[in-house]
Design a protein around this motif. Structure first.
Motif, PDB file in Angstrom:
ATOM      1  N   UNK A 268      32.277  -0.424  27.895  1.00 62.88           N
ATOM      2  CA  UNK A 268      31.441   0.769  28.049  1.00 62.88           C
ATOM      3  C   UNK A 268      30.985   0.929  29.488  1.00 62.88           C
ATOM      4  N   UNK A 269      30.623  -0.195  30.101  1.00 62.02           N
ATOM      5  CA  UNK A 269      30.136  -0.173  31.480  1.00 62.02           C
ATOM      6  C   UNK A 269      31.243   0.195  32.451  1.00 62.02           C
ATOM      7  N   UNK A 270      32.429  -0.382  32.234  1.00 57.93           N
ATOM      8  CA  UNK A 270      33.550  -0.125  33.137  1.00 57.93           C
ATOM      9  C   UNK A 270      34.029   1.314  33.023  1.00 57.93           C
ATOM     10  N   UNK A 271      33.989   1.855  31.788  1.00 58.22           N
ATOM     11  CA  UNK A 271      34.445   3.224  31.590  1.00 58.22           C
ATOM     12  C   UNK A 271      33.470   4.235  32.184  1.00 58.22           C
ATOM     13  N   UNK A 272      32.249   3.765  32.484  1.00 59.06           N
ATOM     14  CA  UNK A 272      31.263   4.665  33.065  1.00 59.06           C
ATOM     15  C   UNK A 272      30.695   5.643  32.077  1.00 59.06           C
ATOM     16  N   UNK A 273      30.853   5.330  30.774  1.00 59.48           N
ATOM     17  CA  UNK A 273      30.360   6.235  29.743  1.00 59.48           C
ATOM     18  C   UNK A 273      28.855   6.301  29.726  1.00 59.48           C
ATOM     19  N   UNK A 274      28.341   7.449  29.335  1.00 58.82           N
ATOM     20  CA  UNK A 274      26.899   7.604  29.238  1.00 58.82           C
ATOM     21  C   UNK A 274      26.380   6.775  28.080  1.00 58.82           C
ATOM     22  N   UNK A 275      25.119   6.347  28.199  1.00 58.53           N
ATOM     23  CA  UNK A 275      24.511   5.578  27.113  1.00 58.53           C
ATOM     24  C   UNK A 275      24.494   6.415  25.843  1.00 58.53           C
ATOM     25  N   UNK A 276      24.897   5.786  24.740  1.00 59.43           N
ATOM     26  CA  UNK A 276      24.881   6.503  23.474  1.00 59.43           C
ATOM     27  C   UNK A 276      23.503   6.421  22.858  1.00 59.43           C
ATOM     28  N   UNK A 277      23.121   7.464  22.154  1.00 59.36           N
ATOM     29  CA  UNK A 277      21.840   7.450  21.473  1.00 59.36           C
ATOM     30  C   UNK A 277      22.067   6.933  20.056  1.00 59.36           C
ATOM     31  N   UNK A 278      21.351   5.885  19.718  1.00 56.72           N
ATOM     32  CA  UNK A 278      21.513   5.277  18.409  1.00 56.72           C
ATOM     33  C   UNK A 278      20.167   5.320  17.703  1.00 56.72           C
ATOM     34  N   UNK A 279      20.174   5.692  16.455  1.00 55.30           N
ATOM     35  CA  UNK A 279      18.930   5.763  15.694  1.00 55.30           C
ATOM     36  C   UNK A 279      18.273   4.397  15.655  1.00 55.30           C
ATOM     37  N   UNK A 280      16.955   4.375  15.759  1.00 47.28           N
ATOM     38  CA  UNK A 280      16.207   3.119  15.777  1.00 47.28           C
ATOM     39  C   UNK A 280      16.333   2.425  14.415  1.00 47.28           C
ATOM     40  N   UNK A 281      16.158   1.105  14.431  1.00 46.38           N
ATOM     41  CA  UNK A 281      16.267   0.298  13.203  1.00 46.38           C
ATOM     42  C   UNK A 281      14.878  -0.154  12.821  1.00 46.38           C
ATOM     43  N   UNK A 282      14.483   0.110  11.620  1.00 47.75           N
ATOM     44  CA  UNK A 282      13.154  -0.336  11.169  1.00 47.75           C
ATOM     45  C   UNK A 282      13.180  -1.826  10.927  1.00 47.75           C
TER      46      UNK A 282
ATOM     47  N   UNK B 292      14.874  -1.701  24.420  1.00 47.52           N
ATOM     48  CA  UNK B 292      15.753  -2.751  23.921  1.00 47.52           C
ATOM     49  C   UNK B 292      17.232  -2.351  24.011  1.00 47.52           C
ATOM     50  N   UNK B 293      18.081  -3.348  24.222  1.00 48.32           N
ATOM     51  CA  UNK B 293      19.532  -3.120  24.230  1.00 48.32           C
ATOM     52  C   UNK B 293      20.149  -3.526  22.900  1.00 48.32           C
ATOM     53  N   UNK B 294      19.450  -4.405  22.141  1.00 44.43           N
ATOM     54  CA  UNK B 294      20.037  -4.875  20.881  1.00 44.43           C
ATOM     55  C   UNK B 294      18.925  -5.239  19.897  1.00 44.43           C
ATOM     56  N   UNK B 295      19.141  -4.930  18.631  1.00 43.76           N
ATOM     57  CA  UNK B 295      18.196  -5.283  17.573  1.00 43.76           C
ATOM     58  C   UNK B 295      18.841  -6.286  16.623  1.00 43.76           C
ATOM     59  N   UNK B 296      18.051  -7.290  16.233  1.00 43.58           N
ATOM     60  CA  UNK B 296      18.489  -8.329  15.311  1.00 43.58           C
ATOM     61  C   UNK B 296      17.549  -8.261  14.106  1.00 43.58           C
TER      62      UNK B 296
ATOM     63  N   UNK C  21      23.936  -3.227  18.535  1.00 42.29           N
ATOM     64  CA  UNK C  21      23.797  -2.961  19.956  1.00 42.29           C
ATOM     65  C   UNK C  21      23.482  -1.479  20.133  1.00 42.29           C
ATOM     66  N   UNK C  22      22.381  -1.188  20.780  1.00 33.59           N
ATOM     67  CA  UNK C  22      21.915   0.180  20.887  1.00 33.59           C
ATOM     68  C   UNK C  22      22.610   0.962  21.998  1.00 33.59           C
ATOM     69  N   UNK C  23      23.479   0.302  22.763  1.00 35.06           N
ATOM     70  CA  UNK C  23      24.241   0.998  23.815  1.00 35.06           C
ATOM     71  C   UNK C  23      25.620   1.412  23.318  1.00 35.06           C
ATOM     72  N   UNK C  24      26.224   0.563  22.524  1.00 34.13           N
ATOM     73  CA  UNK C  24      27.614   0.805  22.121  1.00 34.13           C
ATOM     74  C   UNK C  24      27.762   1.121  20.638  1.00 34.13           C
ATOM     75  N   UNK C  25      26.726   0.825  19.837  1.00 34.27           N
ATOM     76  CA  UNK C  25      26.822   1.047  18.402  1.00 34.27           C
ATOM     77  C   UNK C  25      27.520  -0.063  17.645  1.00 34.27           C
ATOM     78  N   UNK C  26      27.967  -1.117  18.320  1.00 39.89           N
ATOM     79  CA  UNK C  26      28.638  -2.240  17.659  1.00 39.89           C
ATOM     80  C   UNK C  26      27.650  -2.959  16.751  1.00 39.89           C
ATOM     81  N   UNK C  27      28.094  -3.304  15.543  1.00 41.86           N
ATOM     82  CA  UNK C  27      27.227  -3.928  14.551  1.00 41.86           C
ATOM     83  C   UNK C  27      27.843  -5.204  13.981  1.00 41.86           C
TER      84      UNK C  27
END
Length: 342
Positions: free
Chosen positions: A328-342, A286-290, A300-306
């Protein structure tokens, strides 16, 4: 560009002339947008100074609110400036597919479809529904829409992926919490200037009866068309028109667009050395949890935006997530690891 636009020989090639005029209009809109921001910034700063001198708090508050709105608009223009990819300025197709889970997942797919339609309307884009495969009890199994507007693909391209919903299911008599998945797939509309060669022998074409809510809107003939590109496994479908011929032509356009998007993705992967590909609809992709219960959070599990207001997000306010994903995509940054949401 103005010199080229004033060239009397320009319209000898009508297609090239129209493309040039569109580009010039887009540049004019961008420049005028920045100038308008500068004027409004100056005006509102002066209003705040005047209000403070005269002790008029109402004027100060009004100008401060206007500055907040300007900040939002400046962010939008900043994103528009980042959309310089080969197909970013194009219209786009967006598909939604429900994952495993029956009615609950199909309802979630329908919620996502509504979210993107509302988002597009707020952006001033036009939306055309091309295909909807209804669920047995509620929601949808899949749907495809055509979003029309400048930079439609550029804005939406980072929304491809799996979206996860956590809530108390309205379809569960025991009021238990359910986790559902649906996938979104975004690909650009291609125009005649982009050559995509397709061997019709590599494709299987099926016709079927259009689905719908019933009554006069349901086709009584096999006018819907599905095309399967066997080498790639890509499947497209269109049931918007009552004419099978028109649906077939639109489906071919969609297939060309999907194959073009696949080529763009290959180029991006080669440039960024990433392995981003279409994934299974389920855990780990998943890329995003609601989350609607037990608390309210969209993450958002790629950028951490909430966001702690999922109702607003599901009503189409997703620009914040898109802007962060694009940056994030344009900067070429690596995917961030975000803790899963229960």
């Amino acid at each position: 560009m103005n010199n080229r636009a004033e060239d009397p020989n320009l319209w000898n090639d009508a297609t090239e002339a129209q493309k040039l005029m569109r580009e010039r209009q887009q540049l004019d809109d961008s420049v005028n947008g920045v100038k308008a921001l500068e004027r409004q910034l100056t005006d509102n700063v002066e209003l705040i100074e005047m209000g403070e001198e005269e002790g008029d708090q109402e004027i100060v508050t009004e100008a401060e609110n206007a500055l907040k709105a300007l900040k939002t608009e400046a962010g939008r223009l900043q994103v528009e400036a980042m959309l310089s990819g080969e197909a970013d300025g194009n219209d786009t197709y967006l598909e939604v597919h429900s994952g495993a889970g029956g009615t609950e997942s199909q309802d979630w797919a329908n919620m996502l479809l509504r979210m993107y339609i509302r988002w597009a309307e707020k952006q001033g884009f036009k939306v055309e529904v091309l295909e909807v495969h209804e669920g047995e009890e509620a929601g949808i199994k899949s749907a495809t829409i055509h979003v029309k507007g400048h930079n439609a693909y550029g804005w939406l391209k980072t929304e491809s992926g799996v979206h996860r919903l956590v809530r108390i299911s309205p379809y569960d008599s025991n009021a238990r919490r359910h986790t559902s998945f649906s996938s979104v797939w975004v690909y650009p509309v291609v125009d005649d200037s982009i050559q995509i060669d397709i061997n019709e022998g590599d494709c299987r074409i099926d016709t079927y009866r259009s689905s719908g809510a019933g009554g006069q809107h349901v086709n009584t003939t096999d006018s819907a068309v599905r095309i399967t590109h066997i080498p790639s496994g890509i499947v497209v479908a269109c049931q918007q028109e009552r004419s099978q011929h028109k649906n077939r032509a639109k489906a071919w356009d969609m297939l060309r667009a999907r194959l073009y998007e696949a080529e763009l993705k290959k180029r991006e992967e080669a440039a960024n050395a990433e392995a981003a590909s279409k994934t299974d609809i389920g855990w780990g992709h998943q890329i995003r949890s609601y989350v609607l219960q037990p608390y309210q959070l969209v993450k958002d599990l790629r950028t951490g935006v909430e966001s702690t207001d999922p109702d607003t997000v599901l009503n189409g306010d997703v620009n914040e997530f898109m802007e962060a994903a694009l940056a994030h995509r344009i900067s070429g940054g690596a995917d961030v690891e975000v803790a899963d949401i229960d």
